[in-house]
Design a protein around this motif. Structure first.
Motif, mmCIF file in Angstrom:
data_model
loop_
_atom_site.group_PDB
_atom_site.id
_atom_site.type_symbol
_atom_site.label_atom_id
_atom_site.label_comp_id
_atom_site.label_asym_id
_atom_site.label_seq_id
_atom_site.Cartn_x
_atom_site.Cartn_y
_atom_site.Cartn_z
ATOM 1 N N VAL A 178 0.865 -1.189 0.000
ATOM 2 C CA VAL A 178 0.000 0.000 0.000
ATOM 3 C C VAL A 178 0.891 1.225 0.000
ATOM 4 N N ASN A 179 0.656 2.126 -0.921
ATOM 5 C CA ASN A 179 1.400 3.380 -0.901
ATOM 6 C C ASN A 179 0.596 4.416 -0.132
ATOM 7 N N CYS A 180 1.173 4.907 0.961
ATOM 8 C CA CYS A 180 0.416 5.806 1.840
ATOM 9 C C CYS A 180 0.421 7.259 1.352
ATOM 10 N N THR A 181 1.151 7.549 0.303
ATOM 11 C CA THR A 181 1.168 8.909 -0.259
ATOM 12 C C THR A 181 0.002 9.078 -1.218
ATOM 13 N N THR A 222 -9.582 9.921 3.831
ATOM 14 C CA THR A 222 -10.663 8.931 3.746
ATOM 15 C C THR A 222 -10.265 7.797 2.820
ATOM 16 N N LEU A 223 -9.682 8.136 1.669
ATOM 17 C CA LEU A 223 -9.337 7.100 0.709
ATOM 18 C C LEU A 223 -8.275 6.155 1.254
ATOM 19 N N LEU A 224 -7.313 6.705 1.981
ATOM 20 C CA LEU A 224 -6.274 5.843 2.549
ATOM 21 C C LEU A 224 -6.896 4.901 3.581
ATOM 22 N N GLU A 225 -7.757 5.437 4.443
ATOM 23 C CA GLU A 225 -8.392 4.585 5.451
ATOM 24 C C GLU A 225 -9.230 3.501 4.804
ATOM 25 N N SER A 226 -9.922 3.861 3.735
ATOM 26 C CA SER A 226 -10.757 2.871 3.073
ATOM 27 C C SER A 226 -9.898 1.857 2.317
ATOM 28 N N GLU A 227 -8.786 2.344 1.751
ATOM 29 C CA GLU A 227 -7.836 1.457 1.084
ATOM 30 C C GLU A 227 -7.277 0.424 2.077
ATOM 31 N N LEU A 228 -6.951 0.908 3.280
ATOM 32 C CA LEU A 228 -6.344 0.030 4.282
ATOM 33 C C LEU A 228 -7.362 -0.884 4.963
ATOM 34 N N PHE A 229 -8.479 -0.291 5.370
ATOM 35 C CA PHE A 229 -9.399 -1.035 6.231
ATOM 36 C C PHE A 229 -10.722 -1.397 5.554
ATOM 37 N N GLY A 230 -10.903 -0.946 4.341
ATOM 38 C CA GLY A 230 -12.139 -1.228 3.633
ATOM 39 C C GLY A 230 -13.255 -0.275 4.035
ATOM 40 N N HIS A 231 -14.388 -0.374 3.374
ATOM 41 C CA HIS A 231 -15.532 0.460 3.755
ATOM 42 C C HIS A 231 -16.824 -0.292 3.452
ATOM 43 N N VAL A 232 -17.913 0.229 4.048
ATOM 44 C CA VAL A 232 -19.218 -0.331 3.696
ATOM 45 C C VAL A 232 -19.911 0.636 2.754
ATOM 46 N N ASP A 259 -20.097 3.090 -3.402
ATOM 47 C CA ASP A 259 -21.391 2.562 -3.845
ATOM 48 C C ASP A 259 -21.569 1.078 -3.531
ATOM 49 N N ARG A 260 -20.500 0.456 -2.968
ATOM 50 C CA ARG A 260 -20.679 -0.928 -2.466
ATOM 51 C C ARG A 260 -19.611 -1.229 -1.420
ATOM 52 N N ASP A 261 -19.792 -2.336 -0.722
ATOM 53 C CA ASP A 261 -18.808 -2.741 0.285
ATOM 54 C C ASP A 261 -17.481 -3.045 -0.406
ATOM 55 N N ARG A 262 -16.398 -2.767 0.296
ATOM 56 C CA ARG A 262 -15.102 -3.078 -0.285
ATOM 57 C C ARG A 262 -14.169 -3.535 0.823
ATOM 58 N N ARG A 263 -13.439 -4.613 0.561
ATOM 59 C CA ARG A 263 -12.487 -5.092 1.553
ATOM 60 C C ARG A 263 -11.195 -4.293 1.453
ATOM 61 N N GLY A 264 -10.574 -4.025 2.600
ATOM 62 C CA GLY A 264 -9.343 -3.245 2.602
ATOM 63 C C GLY A 264 -8.107 -4.122 2.465
ATOM 64 N N LYS A 265 -6.984 -3.469 2.258
ATOM 65 C CA LYS A 265 -5.710 -4.181 2.074
ATOM 66 C C LYS A 265 -5.309 -4.972 3.322
ATOM 67 N N PHE A 266 -5.674 -4.434 4.478
ATOM 68 C CA PHE A 266 -5.334 -5.114 5.732
ATOM 69 C C PHE A 266 -5.975 -6.503 5.772
ATOM 70 N N GLU A 267 -7.240 -6.541 5.353
ATOM 71 C CA GLU A 267 -7.970 -7.805 5.333
ATOM 72 C C GLU A 267 -7.440 -8.721 4.227
ATOM 73 N N LEU A 268 -7.102 -8.121 3.085
ATOM 74 C CA LEU A 268 -6.586 -8.909 1.954
ATOM 75 C C LEU A 268 -5.235 -9.549 2.289
ATOM 76 N N GLU A 304 -12.175 -1.720 12.327
ATOM 77 C CA GLU A 304 -13.496 -1.624 11.720
ATOM 78 C C GLU A 304 -13.367 -0.931 10.369
ATOM 79 N N PRO A 305 -13.977 -1.477 9.331
ATOM 80 C CA PRO A 305 -13.993 -0.785 8.039
ATOM 81 C C PRO A 305 -14.671 0.577 8.172
ATOM 82 N N VAL A 306 -14.328 1.516 7.289
ATOM 83 C CA VAL A 306 -14.921 2.856 7.332
ATOM 84 C C VAL A 306 -16.439 2.744 7.221
ATOM 85 N N GLY A 307 -17.137 3.363 8.159
ATOM 86 C CA GLY A 307 -18.599 3.366 8.137
ATOM 87 C C GLY A 307 -19.233 2.111 8.716
ATOM 88 N N SER A 308 -18.405 1.215 9.276
ATOM 89 C CA SER A 308 -18.950 -0.043 9.808
ATOM 90 C C SER A 308 -18.719 -0.134 11.302
#
Ligand SMILES: Nc1ncnc2c1ncn2[C@@H]1O[C@H](COP(=O)(O)OP(=O)(O)OP(=O)(O)O)[C@@H](O)[C@H]1O
Ligand SMILES: [Mg+2]
Length: 346
Positions: A65-68, A73-83, A91-100, A132-136
């Motif tokens: 994951v490149n943190c730059t 919000t996008l970095l958090e969602s990239e890392l931890f996913g979002h609902v 527009d849909r649930d997405r798994r983050g890199k941490f989970e992957l 916790e994923p963003v928004g979850s």
């Protein structure tokens, strides 16, 4: 891609680098967090991958994951996913890199650029292996080994309050420093060999190596872009050369391009005329200035490359009013020195 990066792909003869690799190999087995410091292009990615391959997690995923260049919000969602619906574009649930990265290695590149809230969430994720994923509100567990890298002064960022001290101490269980290429010039010949081979495969050529004069330049250069810069220059040389070794001349255009362009019309006093001035004197002038660039202003070396004596060079430079001309009173050292033609002898 595909093929796994192992420690033996990391070329070096440098003592500090060997030490770094030894520590990295030991750390790789132990599942500890590793923090890699090093300038751009020194091989931090390569090292992170080698650590993963040498670890017990080698059959699990390696997730970079490149943190730059990501908003908070996008970095958090990239890392931890979002609902779905967590933010406007979700527009849909997405798994983050941490989970992957579950069961494998998460490589946090440019960790110094991580925002404060991502840092807070990261601290907990690293310590508890849950987040916790963003928004979850649902907690996710993931068994992840962290390797982080930065080209920034992380302890300085901690002092300045932009990087969390607790996260810093959590990440630096093992610290590696990859030295810049200019501090391990003994690695250059072997790296050139490797990159010539890569270039041959890439461009379907059969170049044997670099000429003595080219190698001489490569050994002197400062390499601000480190191994990446060397690799790209050698690939270029392999592509461009029509000989069986890369001559400095094959690289000169590329080396020269690094300098600010001079335009013929408004040329400053002492700078050569435009490229369309085809008089021998103007061509000589441009060529001499180019060689002086290559030798980083070293006149003795320039004379060797040009095959002229020092007084001849100085005479030319004075005539052109070059900034390299010796100042009044400065003696023409190297009087009577024999020119040493070396190109093509390799
Ligand atoms: N010791 C080495 N031996 C062989 N190849 C190397 C070595 N070090 C770096 N390289 C090559 O140089 C290039 C740059 O390396 P890498 O991407 O790992 O650098 P980096 O430190 O991660 O750079 P950045 O800070 O810009 O992300 C890659 O193509 C890599 O394969
Ligand atoms: Mg990198």
């Amino acid at each position: 891609m595909g093929e796994m990066t192992t420690f033996d792909r990391i070329v070096t003869r440098n003592e500090e680098m060997h030490e770094c690799l030894q520590i990295a190999q030991t750390a790789a087995m132990a599942d500890v967090t590793v923090l890699i410091f090093g300038e751009n292009g020194t091989g931090k990615n390569l090292l992170a991958q080698a650590i993963h391959t040498a670890s017990r997690r080698r059959s699990g995923p390696f997730i970079p994951v490149n943190c730059t260049a990501l908003t908070e919000t996008l970095l958090e969602s990239e890392l931890f996913g979002h609902v779905r619906g967590a933010f406007t574009s979700a527009d849909r649930d997405r798994r983050g890199k941490f989970e992957l990265a579950d069961g494998g290695t998460l490589f946090l590149d440019e960790i110094g650029d991580m925002s404060a809230s991502a840092q807070a969430k990261m601290l907990r994720a690293v310590e508890e292996k849950e987040f916790e994923p963003v928004g979850s509100e649902k907690t996710v567990h993931a068994d992840v080994r962290i390797v982080a890298a930065t080209n920034r002064d992380l302890p300085g960022l901690v002092k300045g309050g932009t990087f969390r001290e607790d996260l810093y101490y959590r990440l630096n269980e093992v610290v590696l420093r990859v030295p810049p290429l200019r501090e391990r010039r003994e690695d250059i010949p072997e790296l050139v060999r490797v990159f010539v081979e890569e270039g041959n495969r890439k461009f379907g050529k059969s170049v044997r190596g670099a000429s003595n004069v080219t190698m001489d330049y490569l050994l002197r250069h400062e390499w601000p872009g480190n191994v990446r810069e060397l690799r790209s220059l050698i690939h270029y040389g392999v592509l461009m050369t029509r000989r069986d070794v890369v001559w400095l001349e094959d690289l000169s255009w590329r080396i020269h391009l690094g300098r600010p362009p001079h335009d013929g019309a408004g040329a400053a006093p002492g700078s050569p005329g435009g490229e369309d001035d085809l008089s021998l004197d103007s061509v000589d002038h441009r060529h001499v200035e180019r060689v002086l660039t290559i030798t980083t202003g070293n006149k003795k070396r320039a004379c060797e490359l040009l095959g002229i004596s020092r007084p001849t060079l100085n005479r030319m430079l004075r005539r052109w009013g070059s900034p390299h001309a010796p100042s009044a009173g400065e003696p023409d050292e190297g009087e009577g020195e024999e020119p040493v033609p070396t190109e093509g002898r390799s």
